[in-house]
Write a protein that holds these residues in place. Sequence first.
Motif, short mmCIF file in Angstrom:
data_model
loop_
_atom_site.label_atom_id
_atom_site.label_comp_id
_atom_site.label_asym_id
_atom_site.label_seq_id
_atom_site.Cartn_x
_atom_site.Cartn_y
_atom_site.Cartn_z
N TYR A 1 1.06 -0.99 -0.05
CA TYR A 1 0.27 -0.27 0.09
C TYR A 1 0.82 1.28 0.18
CZ TYR A 1 -3.43 3.32 2.35
OH TYR A 1 -4.18 4.23 2.30
N PRO B 1 -11.15 -6.23 -3.18
CA PRO B 1 -9.98 -6.84 -3.13
C PRO B 1 -10.40 -7.78 -3.89
CG PRO B 1 -11.38 -6.90 -1.30
CD PRO B 1 -11.98 -5.43 -1.93
N ILE C 1 -4.56 -8.26 -1.05
CA ILE C 1 -4.68 -7.26 -1.73
C ILE C 1 -6.03 -6.72 -0.52
CG2 ILE C 1 -6.17 -5.72 -3.09
CD1 ILE C 1 -5.23 -7.97 -5.58
N ALA C 2 -6.79 -7.63 -0.55
CA ALA C 2 -7.38 -7.22 1.09
C ALA C 2 -7.33 -6.32 2.44
CB ALA C 2 -8.89 -7.92 1.48
N ILE D 1 -6.56 -3.20 0.83
CA ILE D 1 -7.90 -2.59 0.91
C ILE D 1 -8.23 -2.10 1.90
CG2 ILE D 1 -10.79 -3.10 -0.13
CD1 ILE D 1 -8.85 -2.40 -2.34
N ALA E 1 -11.68 -7.36 4.70
CA ALA E 1 -10.93 -5.92 4.90
C ALA E 1 -12.10 -4.95 6.12
CB ALA E 1 -10.92 -5.81 3.28
#
Lengths: 235, 312
Positions: free
Chosen positions: A100, A127, A149-150, A154, A193
């Motif tokens: 991130y 995500p 990704i979550a 996110i 998330a």
Amino acid sequence: MELLTQEIGSIRKPSWLLKTLRDPNSSNEIKEQARDDLAYINIRGFEDAGLDIVYDGEARRAEMYEYPISRIKGFEFCGKIRSWDNKYFRKARCINKIEYTGQYHSQEMKHVQEIVKADYKVPITGPYTLADWSYNEKYDSREEFIFTIAKSVIRPLIKDMIEEGAKNIQIDEPAATTHPSEMKLFTDAINYAVEGLNANFNIHICYSGNNYRELFPDSSSTSMIFTNDALKNPS
Amino acid sequence: MWGAYITGTYPRSSELIEATRTYSDDLQEIYKEDKKKAIELQQKMGLSYISAPKQDWDDMFRPFCINGIKVGSLDRIYETNTFYKTPIINKKIKSNKGEILKSLTTDLFSKKKPWKVDLPDPYTFATSANNNFYKDRRDLILDIAEMMSKEISRIVDAGCRLIQLIGPAIPLSKDNNELDDAFEGIKRITKGLSAKTYLYINHNDASNIFSELQDCKVDGIGIDFTVTKPIKLKKLKGINGITCGLLDVHNTRMEKPKEIAKLVKAITKEIQPKETYLTSTGDLEGLPLEFANKKVEIMGNTLKILKEERNK
């Protein structure tokens, strides 16, 4: 029970904006002013129409995938892929550890906060869609890819948005029903998330072919309300 | 016997993508240039059949949307982020007049190398369409088969040596009656045809119909082995030919030719067909052009390894 009204995402870019953005003589300042102007027009338009929750019509975003992916470390764009007919999108491959890099909707959010009178929401791409629309060359499984990704993008993004004042967040997930066998994975990733974070969350799902029914067996186990806009884009 | 060919539609170049969006005056020329390059690469890599790259096809069904078949709304192509427009059937399907053949730009093929074409199988066509006319789906399948049969005969007359029918919907057939309808549609196409015919199943797991596939009147069966796990392959024993879909069109990760060759040999050992082909798991347009080209190179290099090992 309240029946709240809201628009769902991006509003068509007017020709004057496109002309300004494409003009080689336009300075960055002029381009930014043009985007601000469109955001203002969109917000006032929604408010005048009486909508309960508004945003800026995504005046600064060209689309919903390239914008966030280009602001997350670990991805590299590798070429254009067809969505249908002559409609293509730039697809990225994940080749390094995902990181991130900061609240990538901060600027537009601040601008909205300055001018908005009604409640506002901030749309973000979820995500599952970011993972599903990318090639994964880094992580051993889809599950690991989606949850990374979550977890790494996110969730911190949402935390930062809440810290900056966001109270309503719309998570866009057009890929949600792409793989019916992964509905639990999709739901778990979203819940992961948002768990314990203090905002109103809605999921927006469109472009799902005829598979909207796949959403409902698992919908009771999410901590969110689904706002399915199938009627917006009738097929 | 080892062989290799690509499956499906080839990706468009950036120049072509741009030209299709601006409706460039040179569009037809750019289509032709893209096709020429895709054909040349296949030839250079020594592939057994040169596939019609079809960059001017908007989806697998669109060229058939003529003579009464209308173009409908978008629907997802199985579990992908690519969409096709549903063919709408409001009246009895009529034969067309060679429009599919014309779209293949056959003058680009070398006479020295056999070429092939991928087309939808009638059952997949029927189940992907929006049917407002036929009361019995079998009648729809058979009319699609008849329409396609005439077109395929023209294509074969023009020099095509392999027709690969793409049948992702076949494993989704609900019962044996539906499967019989699907196979009858294929039979109507392949009967008496003077070209080789394969049925390729991608997108969906075909292992549930392995035994039944023995009854399909084609020269060989193709399987996308990223979707169908290569287990219970002995059920396919007895088929004449197998095409192994192993080069993944849904990932930019590049396969190693030695590893792919090993997999091809393992599958062949289980099934013991007379001929084995290697192919991409589906349309190479699932990848950007540069990556698709690399996969074709890997395909050619794998074929080379297989042939060299046989000659040792």
